[in-house]
Every structure is written in C-alpha cells, then in structure tokens.
Design an enzyme around this catalytic site. Structure first.
Site, PDB file in Angstrom:
ATOM      1  N   ALA A 103       0.823  -1.192  -0.074  1.00 45.33           N
ATOM      2  CA  ALA A 103       0.039   0.049   0.101  1.00 45.33           C
ATOM      3  C   ALA A 103       1.112   1.205   0.026  1.00 45.33           C
ATOM      4  O   ALA A 103       1.812   1.101   0.270  1.00 45.33           O
ATOM      5  CB  ALA A 103      -0.928  -0.005   1.214  1.00 45.33           C
ATOM      6  N   LYS A 104       0.411   2.318  -0.426  1.00 43.37           N
ATOM      7  CA  LYS A 104       1.017   3.776   0.157  1.00 43.37           C
ATOM      8  C   LYS A 104      -0.080   4.918  -0.158  1.00 43.37           C
ATOM      9  O   LYS A 104      -1.064   4.817  -0.543  1.00 43.37           O
ATOM     10  CB  LYS A 104       1.875   3.650  -1.184  1.00 43.37           C
ATOM     11  CG  LYS A 104       2.777   5.338  -1.133  1.00 43.37           C
ATOM     12  CD  LYS A 104       3.842   4.911   0.054  1.00 43.37           C
ATOM     13  CE  LYS A 104       4.862   4.084  -0.357  1.00 43.37           C
ATOM     14  NZ  LYS A 104       5.833   4.097   0.728  1.00 43.37           N
ATOM     15  N   GLY A 105       0.225   5.778   0.665  1.00 39.14           N
ATOM     16  CA  GLY A 105      -0.494   6.900   0.835  1.00 39.14           C
ATOM     17  C   GLY A 105       0.096   8.281   0.857  1.00 39.14           C
ATOM     18  O   GLY A 105       1.496   8.270   0.861  1.00 39.14           O
ATOM     19  N   ASP A 144       6.844   7.693   6.199  1.00 42.32           N
ATOM     20  CA  ASP A 144       7.498   7.843   5.041  1.00 42.32           C
ATOM     21  C   ASP A 144       8.025   9.040   4.910  1.00 42.32           C
ATOM     22  O   ASP A 144       8.188   9.916   6.021  1.00 42.32           O
ATOM     23  CB  ASP A 144       6.370   7.503   3.951  1.00 42.32           C
ATOM     24  CG  ASP A 144       6.927   7.185   2.333  1.00 42.32           C
ATOM     25  OD1 ASP A 144       7.338   8.097   1.914  1.00 42.32           O
ATOM     26  OD2 ASP A 144       6.881   5.801   2.212  1.00 42.32           O
TER      27      ASP A 144
END
Length: 416
Positions: A103-105, A144
């Site tokens: 996943a990434k946001g 991040d």
C-alpha cells in the site's frame, strides 16, 4: 522522454512475468492496483481560513496479508506515483517473507508551510476520510517522506477514538510510549547496510576503507552514512537537494562532521575539507559503493554508461530506469534493488505490528538481531536466484517476489 513512475514499475514487473511465463490474466491482475481511494477534505488553518487538500491511499495486492505502506506529505504527490510505490511494497514484503501486501498513501501539501497544529488537524482528518480502508488487519500505515513517529501517534489515536478503545497496530513507527518498537527509526538504514555487507562479500570487496558516495543525505541517509562508517567505509562525497560536495583528500569526509553540518545548515554546502560538485558529477565519481537516496530516474540511459561504482544500492524508490539498469548490468555493476535494499523498515514495522498484537515487546538488541537475520537471508535468496538464472539482482528479486505472490493467489483462488 522519461516514463511515469508506474510505467517503470510495470516494466520491471513485466520482465519477471515474462521469465516466469505468467498467464495473461495473472499479469493483468498484478500490473494494476487492487483499489485506489482519492479524498478531498477541508481543514481549518490557524488563521481561520479553510483549505481543501487532496489525499491518496492505494492498495496494490493483499493476497499474502493486510496492506502495509507509508504515508507521505508531498506537494508533488500523484496517484501514478502512489500506484508504483504500492506495487513496490508488495514485492518488498514478499522478498523479506513478511505477510503483508503493498500500500502507499500521500497528502498533497508542503509540510514546511504548516504549523504543528495544522499538520495534526490534516493528519487526523485524512485518517477519518480513509478509515474504511485501514486497520490492523486491513491496512497498516507506517512513516514515509516528511512523516514521523508523532504522525503515527496521531494516526493511531484518531483511529482508536473512532472505535472507542486503543488499537495500536493500525500504525507502526510510533513512539515507544504508545506501542512503538525499539529500533524502528533505524530499521531502513540498518537493513540497507546489512545488504551492503552481503553484497560486498559476494564480490570480494573489503568494507574497510571502501569508498562510499552518498547521493542524498536526509534523516535515513545520514543513518546509513553513520552505520557504513562504523563498518569501516570511507565517505568521499555526499549531496543534498541542492548541491554536492566531494572530499579534497583521500582521507574522505568525517561522517560525524558531515552529519552535524547537514543538520545545522540544512545542507552540505561549504563543508570544511570539501569542494562543490554537481549532482551529475557526483553520481559518476569512481567509488566502491554508490548509495542512491534522493529521487527517481536519476540513473538512466543518458548517464548509466559513466557510472564507475562497483556496487549501486537503492535507498530511494525507483532511482534507476530500466534502460539504465540494462547498461549497468552490461558493465557488471552490482545493483542492490530498492525492493530489497530499503526493506528494513518494512521488517521492523512487522516486528512492531506483532508486538502490538501480542502486547509483548522486544529489546532493541532483539530487534536488530532479527532484522539482520531477515535481511541477510533475503539477500542470499535473491543472490542465489540471480546465479541460477543468470540475471541481475533486480530481476532475481522480482522473480522471487512475484512467484511468491502468484503462488499465494493460486492457493487462495478467486472469490466468488
């Protein structure tokens, strides 16, 4: 023309898919994210005005477990970039045998223009907007770019308040006071250095006195420099977002002085004992180890032929284009790919997740020991595939990761 980040990620996947002879329908499922959420939400600023921000959360594949991915604050963030980063997370988790998907946001903003109070309100509102997707058994958020342990504490607290009780494992990289793990802040840097140690041993490179060029010197990059120096390496050049410096003598740059200067001045310019050098020149310096810790597509077909390092290590995501990869492979330069080299943070996030679920916490020594074992095993598994298939480490890493995900997909089948 430089291709998009997602196009690069897909090309890297396609190489492995072809070598694995994957069926077209399997390729189609893995070339695109499973789901993408775009949210637009209002936040009240300190001056009383309301600003509408955009946020993303992307899940690539969750066959092997809950999604795991960082949240970044980045004014240039795009959906395309989040798609690629989520895909890379899937492969990283598979390589290090962690039961997660990718996943990434991101929240599109410049964190430097915001007060602490504004940042907190932005994070909490973003979490509220994406709550249907996240959870300890759905999607776990980790730090991040421009997010940290305080950010993760806000995320955990917001999610917990929605549910009426504390749920620490929705986020990792938290302060230890609220369920964080010892050693988490060093996970990515230590993990990369463990892969460097393994890579050096494979080509007979003695790390004592090995010349290191560090492209980028953010918080994780500075830790990498510190750990490599402890291993005996000699740093000869480093850069920040604006400029680079190279040592004036063979003795190299004192790492402690470099780190102190970088923190105090927010850059590396005018560091004593160095002279300025351009970003392009820095990449092309003769060295033993080149660490890429800045942006994407920094080594491409335009400059790969001039790279003189023996080992190139990707701390950043996607710093080498597929064309650049091919040229480096032809020059027999070992590239430790991002999906392996920077997976240490993923591993320690997993350790924190497990500790939170069990409510049983490890010592820092235990965390570092398990991280070293995991990263060294992963590197050696990738290296073995590379030797057996006569392919570069990146292709080997993809072969290993994609195969593991595909096997899991086959075992689970398609519902309904």
């Amino acid at each position: 023309m430089i291709e998009t980040t997602m196009a690069t990620a897909q090309r890297q996947f396609d190489i492995a898919a072809e070598l694995l002879a994957l069926e077209p329908e399997v390729r189609d499922m893995l070339r695109e994210p499973r789901r993408e959420l775009i949210v637009h939400f209002p936040v009240k600023l300190d001056n009383g005005r309301v600003r509408t921000l955009t946020g993303y959360r992307v899940h690539h594949n969750i066959t092997r477990g809950p999604a795991l991915g960082g949240l970044r604050l980045q004014s240039s963030a795009t959906l395309d970039e989040m798609q690629a980063l989520a895909m890379w997370m899937t492969w990283s988790c598979a390589i290090v045998q962690i039961p997660y998907g990718g996943a990434k946001g991101a929240i599109v903003c410049d964190h430097r223009e915001l007060t602490s109070g504004e940042l907190e309100r932005i994070i909490r509102r973003y979490v509220t907007e994406i709550t249907p997707l996240i959870g300890a058994e759905r999607d776990v958020i980790m730090p991040d770019l421009n997010t940290n342990e305080q950010t993760m504490a806000w995320i955990m607290d917001t999610y917990s308040m929605h549910h009426g009780y504390t749920m620490p494992s929705v986020a990792t990289g938290k302060p230890v006071q609220v369920g964080g793990s010892q050693g988490h802040g060093q996970g990515t840097a230590r993990g990369l250095c463990y892969t460097v140690r393994q890579a050096a041993s494979k080509i007979g490179l003695d790390l004592a006195g090995a010349r290191v060029v560090m492209q980028g010197s953010g918080s994780t990059g500075r830790l990498v420099l510190q750990f490599l120096a402890e291993m005996g390496c000699r740093v000869i050049a480093a850069s920040d977002d604006n400029t680079g410096v190279v040592a004036e003598t063979d003795a190299g740059i004192d790492v402690n002085t470099l780190i102190e200067h970088r923190v105090n001045t927010d850059g590396v310019a005018n560091l004593a004992g160095t002279k300025p050098i351009s970003h392009n020149e820095l990449l092309e310096l003769p060295c033993d180890i080149l660490v890429l810790a800045a942006g994407q597509n920094d080594i491409s077909g335009a400059n790969a032929g001039r790279i003189q390092a023996k080992i190139v290590v990707e701390l950043a995501n996607g710093p080498i284009t597929p064309t650049g990869d091919s040229i480096l492979a032809n020059k027999q330069i070992m590239v430790v790919p991002d999906i392996l080299a920077n997976a240490g943070g993923i591993v320690v996030s997993y350790f924190e997740w497990v500790q939170g679920l069990q409510e049983f916490f490890w010592t820092e020594r235990e965390v570092h020991g398990e991280l070293a074992t995991t990263m060294e095993r992963a590197f050696n598994e990738v290296f073995t595939v590379a030797q057996e298939r006569f392919v570069p480490l990146r292709t080997a890493a993809y072969l290993l990761a994609v195969d593991r995900v595909v096997r899991a997909m086959a075992m689970r089948g398609i519902y309904p």
